[in-house]
Every structure is written in C-alpha cells, then in structure tokens.
Design an enzyme around this catalytic site. Structure first.
Site, PDB file in Angstrom:
ATOM      1  N   THR A 125       0.804  -1.227   0.000  1.00  0.00           N
ATOM      2  CA  THR A 125       0.000   0.000   0.000  1.00  0.00           C
ATOM      3  C   THR A 125       0.834   1.273   0.000  1.00  0.00           C
ATOM      4  OG1 THR A 125      -1.469   1.330   1.405  1.00  0.00           O
ATOM      5  CG2 THR A 125      -0.133  -0.282   2.530  1.00  0.00           C
ATOM      6  N   GLU A 127       0.287   3.608   1.879  1.00  0.00           N
ATOM      7  CA  GLU A 127       0.452   4.039   3.273  1.00  0.00           C
ATOM      8  C   GLU A 127       1.869   3.760   3.773  1.00  0.00           C
ATOM      9  OE1 GLU A 127      -1.830   5.568   5.790  1.00  0.00           O
ATOM     10  OE2 GLU A 127      -2.368   6.237   3.794  1.00  0.00           O
ATOM     11  N   TYR A 149      -0.884   0.459  10.947  1.00  0.00           N
ATOM     12  CA  TYR A 149      -1.246  -0.226   9.701  1.00  0.00           C
ATOM     13  C   TYR A 149      -0.106  -0.104   8.684  1.00  0.00           C
ATOM     14  CZ  TYR A 149      -3.361  -0.907   5.088  1.00  0.00           C
ATOM     15  OH  TYR A 149      -3.607  -1.320   3.800  1.00  0.00           O
ATOM     16  N   LYS A 153       2.282  -3.059   7.128  1.00  0.00           N
ATOM     17  CA  LYS A 153       2.364  -3.320   5.685  1.00  0.00           C
ATOM     18  C   LYS A 153       3.813  -3.261   5.184  1.00  0.00           C
ATOM     19  CE  LYS A 153      -1.802  -4.149   3.955  1.00  0.00           C
ATOM     20  NZ  LYS A 153      -2.138  -5.320   3.136  1.00  0.00           N
TER      21      LYS A 153
HETATM   22  P1  NAP Z   1     -11.264  -4.735   3.044  1.00  0.00           P
HETATM   23  O1  NAP Z   1     -12.479  -4.403   2.246  1.00  0.00           O
HETATM   24  O2  NAP Z   1     -11.094  -4.158   4.400  1.00  0.00           O
HETATM   25  O3  NAP Z   1     -11.190  -6.346   3.159  1.00  0.00           O
HETATM   26  C1  NAP Z   1     -10.313  -6.979   4.059  1.00  0.00           C
HETATM   27  C2  NAP Z   1     -10.518  -8.482   3.973  1.00  0.00           C
HETATM   28  O4  NAP Z   1      -9.592  -9.130   4.881  1.00  0.00           O
HETATM   29  C3  NAP Z   1     -11.926  -8.965   4.371  1.00  0.00           C
HETATM   30  O5  NAP Z   1     -12.326  -9.971   3.483  1.00  0.00           O
HETATM   31  C4  NAP Z   1     -11.678  -9.547   5.764  1.00  0.00           C
HETATM   32  O6  NAP Z   1     -12.597 -10.572   6.107  1.00  0.00           O
HETATM   33  C5  NAP Z   1     -10.305 -10.151   5.583  1.00  0.00           C
HETATM   34  N1  NAP Z   1      -9.651 -10.462   6.874  1.00  0.00           N
HETATM   35  C6  NAP Z   1      -9.347  -9.592   7.858  1.00  0.00           C
HETATM   36  N2  NAP Z   1      -8.776 -10.253   8.869  1.00  0.00           N
HETATM   37  C7  NAP Z   1      -8.702 -11.567   8.530  1.00  0.00           C
HETATM   38  C8  NAP Z   1      -8.227 -12.752   9.166  1.00  0.00           C
HETATM   39  N3  NAP Z   1      -7.694 -12.722  10.384  1.00  0.00           N
HETATM   40  N4  NAP Z   1      -8.295 -13.937   8.495  1.00  0.00           N
HETATM   41  C9  NAP Z   1      -8.855 -13.987   7.272  1.00  0.00           C
HETATM   42  N5  NAP Z   1      -9.347 -12.906   6.617  1.00  0.00           N
HETATM   43  C10 NAP Z   1      -9.277 -11.701   7.239  1.00  0.00           C
HETATM   44  O7  NAP Z   1      -9.940  -4.359   2.220  1.00  0.00           O
HETATM   45  P2  NAP Z   1      -9.769  -3.966   0.653  1.00  0.00           P
HETATM   46  O8  NAP Z   1     -10.014  -2.513   0.482  1.00  0.00           O
HETATM   47  O9  NAP Z   1     -10.491  -4.946  -0.179  1.00  0.00           O
HETATM   48  O10 NAP Z   1      -8.191  -4.168   0.484  1.00  0.00           O
HETATM   49  C11 NAP Z   1      -7.636  -5.436   0.136  1.00  0.00           C
HETATM   50  C12 NAP Z   1      -6.184  -5.473   0.588  1.00  0.00           C
HETATM   51  O11 NAP Z   1      -5.439  -4.454  -0.070  1.00  0.00           O
HETATM   52  C13 NAP Z   1      -5.972  -5.234   2.077  1.00  0.00           C
HETATM   53  O12 NAP Z   1      -4.861  -6.025   2.483  1.00  0.00           O
HETATM   54  C14 NAP Z   1      -5.624  -3.762   2.169  1.00  0.00           C
HETATM   55  O13 NAP Z   1      -4.852  -3.514   3.314  1.00  0.00           O
HETATM   56  C15 NAP Z   1      -4.839  -3.593   0.881  1.00  0.00           C
HETATM   57  N6  NAP Z   1      -4.872  -2.269   0.252  1.00  0.00           N
HETATM   58  C16 NAP Z   1      -6.052  -1.631   0.040  1.00  0.00           C
HETATM   59  C17 NAP Z   1      -6.076  -0.427  -0.625  1.00  0.00           C
HETATM   60  C18 NAP Z   1      -7.361   0.308  -0.915  1.00  0.00           C
HETATM   61  O14 NAP Z   1      -7.300   1.500  -1.215  1.00  0.00           O
HETATM   62  N7  NAP Z   1      -8.492  -0.371  -0.882  1.00  0.00           N
HETATM   63  C19 NAP Z   1      -4.854   0.131  -1.093  1.00  0.00           C
HETATM   64  C20 NAP Z   1      -3.686  -0.567  -0.897  1.00  0.00           C
HETATM   65  C21 NAP Z   1      -3.679  -1.787  -0.230  1.00  0.00           C
HETATM   66  P3  NAP Z   1     -13.973 -10.266   6.952  1.00  0.00           P
HETATM   67  O15 NAP Z   1     -14.993  -9.946   5.896  1.00  0.00           O
HETATM   68  O16 NAP Z   1     -14.182 -11.570   7.627  1.00  0.00           O
HETATM   69  O17 NAP Z   1     -13.691  -9.118   7.875  1.00  0.00           O
HETATM   70  O1  F7E Z   2      -8.771   8.195   4.639  1.00  0.00           O
HETATM   71  C1  F7E Z   2      -9.036  11.731   5.756  1.00  0.00           C
HETATM   72  C2  F7E Z   2      -8.092  10.849   6.540  1.00  0.00           C
HETATM   73  O2  F7E Z   2      -9.760   6.164   5.701  1.00  0.00           O
HETATM   74  C3  F7E Z   2      -8.299   9.025   3.615  1.00  0.00           C
HETATM   75  C4  F7E Z   2      -7.136   2.114   3.228  1.00  0.00           C
HETATM   76  O3  F7E Z   2      -7.780   1.372   2.207  1.00  0.00           O
HETATM   77  O4  F7E Z   2      -6.101   3.550   1.634  1.00  0.00           O
HETATM   78  C5  F7E Z   2      -6.934   3.542   2.779  1.00  0.00           C
HETATM   79  O5  F7E Z   2      -6.332   4.272   3.838  1.00  0.00           O
HETATM   80  C6  F7E Z   2      -7.986  10.422   4.156  1.00  0.00           C
HETATM   81  C7  F7E Z   2      -7.129  10.422   5.442  1.00  0.00           C
HETATM   82  O6  F7E Z   2      -8.146   5.947   3.726  1.00  0.00           O
HETATM   83  C8  F7E Z   2     -12.238  11.537   7.462  1.00  0.00           C
HETATM   84  O7  F7E Z   2      -7.508  11.572   7.614  1.00  0.00           O
HETATM   85  C9  F7E Z   2     -10.914  13.105   6.736  1.00  0.00           C
HETATM   86  O8  F7E Z   2      -6.113  11.375   5.303  1.00  0.00           O
HETATM   87  O9  F7E Z   2     -10.409   6.752   3.330  1.00  0.00           O
HETATM   88  P1  F7E Z   2      -9.374   6.723   4.365  1.00  0.00           P
HETATM   89  P2  F7E Z   2      -6.590   5.836   4.046  1.00  0.00           P
HETATM   90  O10 F7E Z   2      -6.284   6.143   5.453  1.00  0.00           O
HETATM   91  O11 F7E Z   2      -5.875   6.625   2.998  1.00  0.00           O
HETATM   92  C10 F7E Z   2      -4.795   2.996   1.805  1.00  0.00           C
HETATM   93  C11 F7E Z   2      -4.090   3.038   0.486  1.00  0.00           C
HETATM   94  C12 F7E Z   2      -4.831   1.652   2.447  1.00  0.00           C
HETATM   95  O12 F7E Z   2      -3.974   0.818   2.198  1.00  0.00           O
HETATM   96  C13 F7E Z   2      -5.803   1.451   3.558  1.00  0.00           C
HETATM   97  O13 F7E Z   2      -6.038   0.062   3.760  1.00  0.00           O
HETATM   98  O14 F7E Z   2      -9.213  11.051   4.510  1.00  0.00           O
HETATM   99  N1  F7E Z   2     -10.340  11.915   6.417  1.00  0.00           N
HETATM  100  N2  F7E Z   2     -12.069  12.905   7.374  1.00  0.00           N
HETATM  101  C14 F7E Z   2     -11.138  10.913   6.854  1.00  0.00           C
HETATM  102  N3  F7E Z   2     -11.022   9.582   6.739  1.00  0.00           N
HETATM  103  C15 F7E Z   2     -12.021   8.824   7.260  1.00  0.00           C
HETATM  104  N4  F7E Z   2     -11.940   7.469   7.148  1.00  0.00           N
HETATM  105  N5  F7E Z   2     -13.121   9.393   7.873  1.00  0.00           N
HETATM  106  C16 F7E Z   2     -13.276  10.752   8.001  1.00  0.00           C
HETATM  107  O15 F7E Z   2     -14.276  11.235   8.542  1.00  0.00           O
END
Ligand code: NAP
Ligand code: F7E
Length: 322
Positions: A125, A127, A149, A153
C-alpha cells in the site's frame, strides 16, 4: 481441461470481490479464504457465490492456512486479507500487526512448505510511504509509514521480497494507492461521503461530520486495480509495481464534486469534527504508475470524476430500493 486454481484471501472485502469476478471471467477456479464468523458477511460476493468455492482459514492460524493450500493446490495466491482501516490500527496495533504483518509470513510459509512454484501476490500500500519526501512516489521513494497499519504493511512488503530472494518463490508486492468503488466499506472517506450525499439528498441525514479536509490522495477505481494484480503474476520474472493514477485530489475536492453531482452545496452540510483527526496523518500521496504502464500495459479506465459520480449514483440507487 483442468481449470487453473487461485486462492484469494480477503474475498469478502472490496478488492476480493472484484478480483474473484475478474479471475472467474479468465476461467479460473476461484477459492475464497474466509474466516469463521457467527453471521455471514457475503454481501459483496453474493452474486457469484454459485461460481466460487469457499475454504475456511484464518490469517492468525498457521495450520489452517497450510491445510487449505495443500487441499486446493493453487497456481496463484492473492493475499488481500488484512486489518485495513487506518484508525482501527491505532486502537488495535497488536492485532493489526498479527493480521497485516505476520499474516503475510504465515501465507508465505504455507507456499514454502507445500509448493514453491505457487505464484504469490501481496497487497502492499501507498500508506508505506506515509510522510513522503517527494512527489510522485516511486519504487525507490524511502518508506516512512505513519500508522501501525502502515508499519505492518512495510513488514508484509519486505517479507514478500525476502521470500522471493531467499527461496526463489515467485512473490510480488503490488504497491497500490487508494482505490474505491460502490463496494468500499462505509468507514473509508470516499464511501462515507457518497453514502451521506445520497442520504442528505433523500432527506434522511442532515449533516456530514469529517476530519481533515486538506488530506490529499491518489484515488482510482478498484475494478481497474485488481486487473493489475493479475497482470503482475503473469510476467516471466517476479517484480514489484506501483499502481496509481498519478493524480492527487483533496478530501474537500471529493466532497465538493460529490455534493455538486446531486445539485447540493457541500458547505451547507459538511462539519469539521476534530474527533476524526488521526494521531499522525498522511497529508498527501501521489503515485508514479509509469512502470506498470510500460511493463504491464496497465492503464486505469475510470477517471476521478467518473469514480465520484459512480459511487454517488450507486448509493442513491441502493438507498432508493424499497
Ligand atoms: P477490506 O475491504 O477491508 O477487506 C479486508 C478483507 O480481509 C476482508 O475480506 C476480511 O474478512 C479479511 N480479513 C481480515 N482479517 C482476517 C483474518 N484474520 N483472516 C482472514 N481474513 C481476514 O480491504 P480492501 O479494500 O479490499 O483491500 C484489500 C487489501 O489491499 C488489504 O490487504 C488492504 O490492506 C490492501 N490495500 C487496500 C487499498 C485500498 O485502497 N483499498 C490500497 C492498498 C492496499 P472479513 O470480511 O471476515 O472481515
Ligand atoms: O482516509 C481523511 C483521513 O480512511 C483518507 C485504506 O484502504 O487507503 C486507505 O487508507 C484520508 C485520510 O483511507 C475523514 O484523515 C478526513 O487522510 O479513506 P481513508 P486511508 O487512510 O488513505 C490505503 C491506500 C490503504 O492501504 C488502507 O487500507 O481522509 N479523512 N475525514 C477521513 N477519513 C475517514 N476514514 N473518515 C473521516 O471522517
């Protein structure tokens, strides 16, 4: 002919559901790893349940992971499961480390023990860059994560590289910048905004409380990003890639466009609430996807504005259902 088998961890999440659809279309037999729960949470994969095989294991339980890899004997594993919400990682840093960091080692150990020819994808990620010294971020940008987090990662990223270098496993790390969709969890900022816009438009909510409006992210569409995951595992040599749009927008801008899409003025509804500020913030991220474009021929298809409109429209439709 025998279909290629893939295991997808995190199949119940946003990315898992899009990746499963994509792999099914490619003809794979898809095995989704799910953890035991007292109630089902299969909303995102409901429409493809008949085409999937679900296998039970947990990132915390080494033996359960080894057993599913032995049983399925996949050609590819996509490790998408993690504790992925940044604020929760400040509240539950140890558990986040167990899932998001050590969980990766448990997956890789299973590959090492059962079959080293399995190709492995790790969901890294943006992050990990956190307080980045320059923009856009590239594969050589120093890592400075700003949350438990992000730190977890970084461990997952390096252990993936380490198993590649130590055991010659085809293990790649995709550094994906934020990607969103109508299936995004409602606690993340984009979906929190689009869900609220739809509710306000329909007269079911009065205001939207947000934290830092100045934070900037490189937001793309999840459906585009899962395609890149698959592409990375099809190359002759395992390499890491950045997947991003190369454009950065603020939370304020996202909110402005989302409200404007339904004819409302965001200033009348958004209230800044410091309780949503984080102990340490990632202020701005913007990725350089040039390597993915050049070597994978990957290009995002959905623009920022199209993404915002798609999410608002989907939430309006969802809430308007009887
Ligand atoms: P998400 O919607 O939060 O899904 C997370 C998944 O992980 C869910 O299916 C959850 O299952 C499963 N999980 C959590 N703990 C577990 C455990 N102990 N054993 C088995 N399964 C478990 O995340 P996403 O947005 O699809 O992201 C997918 C991956 O990419 C994650 O690793 C995230 O950190 C990474 N990522 C996301 C983004 C983004 O912007 N979306 C960007 C970069 C990287 P449950 O349904 O049972 O909770
Ligand atoms: O926040 C600001 C907050 O929670 C984005 C995950 O998928 O992407 C995600 O992480 C920004 C931050 O995502 C609120 O402070 C303001 O700066 O949507 P977010 P994230 O933290 O960027 C990365 C790539 C991952 O890997 C992670 O798994 O928005 N912000 N006000 C807020 N954020 C939230 N959630 N709620 C607020 O009210």
């Amino acid at each position: 002919m025998k279909r290629r088998r893939a295991i997808v961890t995190g199949i119940t999440g946003q990315d898992g559901s899009y990746l499963a659809e994509f792999l099914l279309e490619k003809g794979y037999q898809v095995y989704g790893m799910v953890r035991r729960s007292s109630s089902e949470n299969f909303e995102r994969i409901q429409h493809i349940m008949g085409d999937l095989e679900l296998v039970q294991a947990d990132l915390l339980d080494q033996l359960s992971i080894i057993n599913i890899v032995k049983k399925v004997r996949p050609v590819e594993i996509y490790n998408l499961a993690s504790q992925s919400f940044v604020p929760t990682s400040f509240e539950q840093p140890v558990l986040t480390g167990e899932f998001t960091a050590l969980g990766v080692t448990r997956m890789l150990e299973a590959v090492k023990l059962v079959d080293r020819s399995i190709r492995f994808y790790q969901a890294s990620t943006s992050e990990m860059f956190g307080m980045a010294p320059h923009s856009p971020q590239t594969l050589t940008t120093p890592l400075h994560p700003r949350s438990p987090y992000g730190v977890a990662k970084v461990y997952g990223h390096w252990i993936t590289i380490n198993y590649r270098e130590s055991y010659k496993i085809y293990a790649v790390s995709g550094i994906l910048f934020n990607h969103e969709s109508p299936r995004r969890g409602k606690e993340f900022i984009t979906r929190k905004i689009t869900d609220a816009v739809a509710r306000i438009k329909l007269g079911r909510q009065k205001e939207l409380r947000l934290g830092n409006l100045e934070a900037k992210r490189d937001w793309g569409f999840a459906g585009d990003y899962v395609r890149a995951m698959w592409m990375m595992l099809q190359k002759p040599r395992p390499e890491d890639y950045i997947v991003a749009t190369g454009e950065s927008h603020s939370v304020r801008e996202f909110a402005q466009i989302a409200f404007r899409h339904v004819g409302l003025d965001w200033k009348k509804y958004v209230v800044v609430d410091p309780s949503f500020y984080r102990p340490a913030e990632v202020h701005t991220l913007c990725g350089d996807p040039s390597k993915a474009k050049r070597k994978l021929k990957w290009n995002p298809k959905v623009s920022f504005r199209e993404l915002v409109s798609m999410m608002v429209d989907a939430d309006l439709e969802l809430l308007s259902k009887p």
